[in-house]
Motif scaffolding. Structure first.
Motif, PDB file in Angstrom:
ATOM      1  N   GLU A 140       0.222   4.407   0.512  1.00  0.00           N
ATOM      2  CA  GLU A 140       0.140   3.334   1.500  1.00  0.00           C
ATOM      3  C   GLU A 140       1.229   3.482   2.552  1.00  0.00           C
ATOM      4  OE1 GLU A 140      -1.460   0.405   3.547  1.00  0.00           O
ATOM      5  OE2 GLU A 140      -2.342   1.311   1.737  1.00  0.00           O
ATOM      6  N   LYS A 141       2.409   3.903   2.143  1.00  0.00           N
ATOM      7  CA  LYS A 141       3.484   4.143   3.113  1.00  0.00           C
ATOM      8  C   LYS A 141       3.086   5.238   4.091  1.00  0.00           C
ATOM      9  CE  LYS A 141       8.304   5.587   3.588  1.00  0.00           C
ATOM     10  NZ  LYS A 141       9.607   5.826   2.920  1.00  0.00           N
ATOM     11  N   GLU A 178       5.504  11.996  10.729  1.00  0.00           N
ATOM     12  CA  GLU A 178       6.408  11.756  11.839  1.00  0.00           C
ATOM     13  C   GLU A 178       6.619  13.026  12.669  1.00  0.00           C
ATOM     14  OE1 GLU A 178      10.010  10.038  10.346  1.00  0.00           O
ATOM     15  OE2 GLU A 178       8.968   8.419   9.296  1.00  0.00           O
ATOM     16  N   HIS A 219       5.492  11.453   4.481  1.00  0.00           N
ATOM     17  CA  HIS A 219       5.637  10.623   5.684  1.00  0.00           C
ATOM     18  C   HIS A 219       6.433  11.350   6.770  1.00  0.00           C
ATOM     19  CE1 HIS A 219       9.381   9.878   3.497  1.00  0.00           C
ATOM     20  NE2 HIS A 219       9.900   9.412   4.629  1.00  0.00           N
ATOM     21  N   THR A 249      -0.736   5.048  10.984  1.00  0.00           N
ATOM     22  CA  THR A 249      -1.229   3.982  11.857  1.00  0.00           C
ATOM     23  C   THR A 249      -0.187   3.581  12.896  1.00  0.00           C
ATOM     24  OG1 THR A 249      -2.634   3.124  10.079  1.00  0.00           O
ATOM     25  CG2 THR A 249      -2.149   1.639  11.897  1.00  0.00           C
ATOM     26  N   SER A 250       1.060   3.416  12.463  1.00  0.00           N
ATOM     27  CA  SER A 250       2.105   2.941  13.384  1.00  0.00           C
ATOM     28  C   SER A 250       2.375   3.941  14.501  1.00  0.00           C
ATOM     29  CB  SER A 250       3.391   2.650  12.611  1.00  0.00           C
ATOM     30  OG  SER A 250       3.946   3.843  12.073  1.00  0.00           O
ATOM     31  N   ASP A 300      -3.686   9.938  -3.126  1.00  0.00           N
ATOM     32  CA  ASP A 300      -3.058   9.013  -2.190  1.00  0.00           C
ATOM     33  C   ASP A 300      -3.314   7.537  -2.510  1.00  0.00           C
ATOM     34  OD1 ASP A 300      -5.691   8.709  -1.428  1.00  0.00           O
ATOM     35  OD2 ASP A 300      -5.472   9.787   0.459  1.00  0.00           O
ATOM     36  N   ARG A 324       0.017   6.105   4.933  1.00  0.00           N
ATOM     37  CA  ARG A 324      -1.026   5.572   5.820  1.00  0.00           C
ATOM     38  C   ARG A 324      -0.440   4.638   6.884  1.00  0.00           C
ATOM     39  NH1 ARG A 324      -4.148   6.146   1.106  1.00  0.00           N
ATOM     40  NH2 ARG A 324      -3.323   4.221   0.206  1.00  0.00           N
ATOM     41  N   GLU A 325       0.531   3.830   6.493  1.00  0.00           N
ATOM     42  CA  GLU A 325       1.177   2.937   7.462  1.00  0.00           C
ATOM     43  C   GLU A 325       1.890   3.740   8.550  1.00  0.00           C
ATOM     44  OE1 GLU A 325       3.724   0.496   5.142  1.00  0.00           O
ATOM     45  OE2 GLU A 325       2.095  -0.767   4.354  1.00  0.00           O
ATOM     46  N   THR A 326       2.490   4.857   8.168  1.00  0.00           N
ATOM     47  CA  THR A 326       3.160   5.716   9.148  1.00  0.00           C
ATOM     48  C   THR A 326       2.140   6.306  10.122  1.00  0.00           C
ATOM     49  OG1 THR A 326       4.822   6.278   7.475  1.00  0.00           O
ATOM     50  CG2 THR A 326       4.740   7.663   9.433  1.00  0.00           C
ATOM     51  N   ALA A 370      -4.068   8.538  13.738  1.00  0.00           N
ATOM     52  CA  ALA A 370      -5.238   8.532  12.857  1.00  0.00           C
ATOM     53  C   ALA A 370      -6.250   9.615  13.231  1.00  0.00           C
ATOM     54  CB  ALA A 370      -5.912   7.165  12.885  1.00  0.00           C
ATOM     55  N   TYR A 420       2.938   5.073  -2.790  1.00  0.00           N
ATOM     56  CA  TYR A 420       3.506   5.872  -1.689  1.00  0.00           C
ATOM     57  C   TYR A 420       2.429   6.273  -0.680  1.00  0.00           C
ATOM     58  CZ  TYR A 420       5.693   9.730   0.823  1.00  0.00           C
ATOM     59  OH  TYR A 420       6.162  10.564   1.811  1.00  0.00           O
TER      60      TYR A 420
END
Length: 358
Positions: free
Chosen positions: A222-223, A200, A196, A229-230, A216, A225-227, A234, A220
């Motif tokens: 999912e964390k 970042e 992640h 997206t946020s 994946d 992927r959420e990073t 993508a 973890y």
């Protein structure tokens, strides 16, 4: 002829570090073919291993109940080698016993209480051992830091490079567009891998894309992927899932840099795989990674993602100015790690233990 039992049931999980360790060490034992030794391998997929090893090994079928004394392995061997410090499988008899320690991450990830069941099991293995091998100096030092080690022989035996040959990539491609410069990461999707942070970091590196390979589907993942997206990344960050040997080598060969910010690593097999292509290597300055990466890798001293990006840009420029020197030395470093060398050292441990027990 000496009879050596290899507790290798983790070979079932070939895509993990333990699985790779088991598979490549067995392959090296077969290639060396020491005339003094007959190996027995503990594994579930016996028929799955035979295409690779044929009848070179004897096979003992693994099943979960082997962990209980009533159904444990009762045959006597000259040496029992537990290739993974986490296994619950133990011999029925009191045999000369070699324990390989990969890491003691569980002391931080599960519990630092030495009375915890997980730590007690490891302590029992340490006390049962007649010799301990570690896959890095870091693994040895961290084991000594947390546990009392019996007065027995200890050895550091480095893993080999899993990338034993180059795949033919002349006409190979994937669905992922690599026309834009990209960074490549690879590993098991566990929190300590810090993928992640790579995502970042990409906010500060608009000129690059990022590709990460590994299983994946873990939580973890999912964390990560959420990073992605946020941060609206993508279109620049791709998770490939698990990859074939060809795909892995394709991404390593063509990347601008290999990035691996893991903060708890007993060895780091992907690092030496990437080194074999001579590409720039960026690692966390923690645990075993400086020991494995050597002086021609670059190291993040903190996990501030702006600082990580700045260090990457600065040292990529330095690498490009001295590419021949870096490429030559990185490949030489990768070649230092040999499974055949490791297998010969393990065989020497077995023979020393047998001779000293007579």
């Amino acid at each position: 002829m000496y009879k050596i039992f290899l507790e290798t049931h983790n070979i079932n999980n070939i895509h993990t570090g333990f699985g790779q360790f088991n598979y490549h060490l067995l392959k090296a034992f077969k290639e060396i073919n020491d005339p003094d030794i007959r190996f027995s391998v503990h594994t579930r997929p016996i028929q799955a291993l035979k295409p690779y090893f044929g009848n070179f090994f004897k096979y003992k079928r693994y099943f979960g109940a082997r962990r209980y004394k009533v159904t444990s392995v009762r045959k006597k061997y000259d040496v029992w080698h537990s290739l993974n410090q986490n296994t619950k499988i133990e011999p029925y008899h009191n045999l000369p016993y070699v324990l390989t320690v990969h890491d003691v991450n569980f002391i931080e990830e599960i519990s630092s209480d030495l009375n915890h069941e997980r730590n007690q099991r490891f302590i029992e293995k340490l006390n049962r051992a007649d010799a301990i091998t570690y896959i890095s100096e870091y693994a040895k030092q961290s084991t000594h830091k947390y546990f009392e080690i019996p007065d027995i022989p200890e050895y550091v035996i480095y893993n080999g490079n899993p990338m034993v040959s180059f795949e033919n990539l002349d006409n190979f491609s994937t669905d992922i567009d690599i026309s834009k410069k990209y960074l490549y990461g690879l590993g098991d999707f566990l929190e300590r891998k810090n993928f992640h942070l790579l995502v970042e970091m990409m906010q500060h590196l608009p000129e690059y894309n990022l590709i990460i390979s590994g299983n994946d589907t873990r939580p973890y993942g999912e964390k990560v992927r959420e990073t992605i997206t946020s941060l609206g990344l993508a279109d620049r960050v791709t998770l490939t899932g698990r990859v074939s040997e060809q795909e892995k080598q394709y991404y390593m060969k063509n990347c601008s840099a290999f990035v691996f910010p893991s903060d708890r690593e007993g060895f780091g097999l992907p690092v030496i795989e990437a080194m074999r292509y001579g590409v720039p290597i960026f690692l966390a300055n923690t645990t075993s990674l400086p020991e494995i990466g050597g002086k021609y890798a670059f190291y993040w001293k903190d996990f501030n993602t702006k600082n990580m990006a700045d260090l990457l840009k600065k040292n990529l420029a330095y690498y490009n100015e001295n590419e021949t020197e870096f490429r030559t030395n990185l490949i030489e470093r990768a070649d230092f790690f040999s499974w055949n060398k490791a297998a010969k050292q393990y065989i020497e441990v077995y023979k020393n233990l047998i001779n000293n027990s007579k």
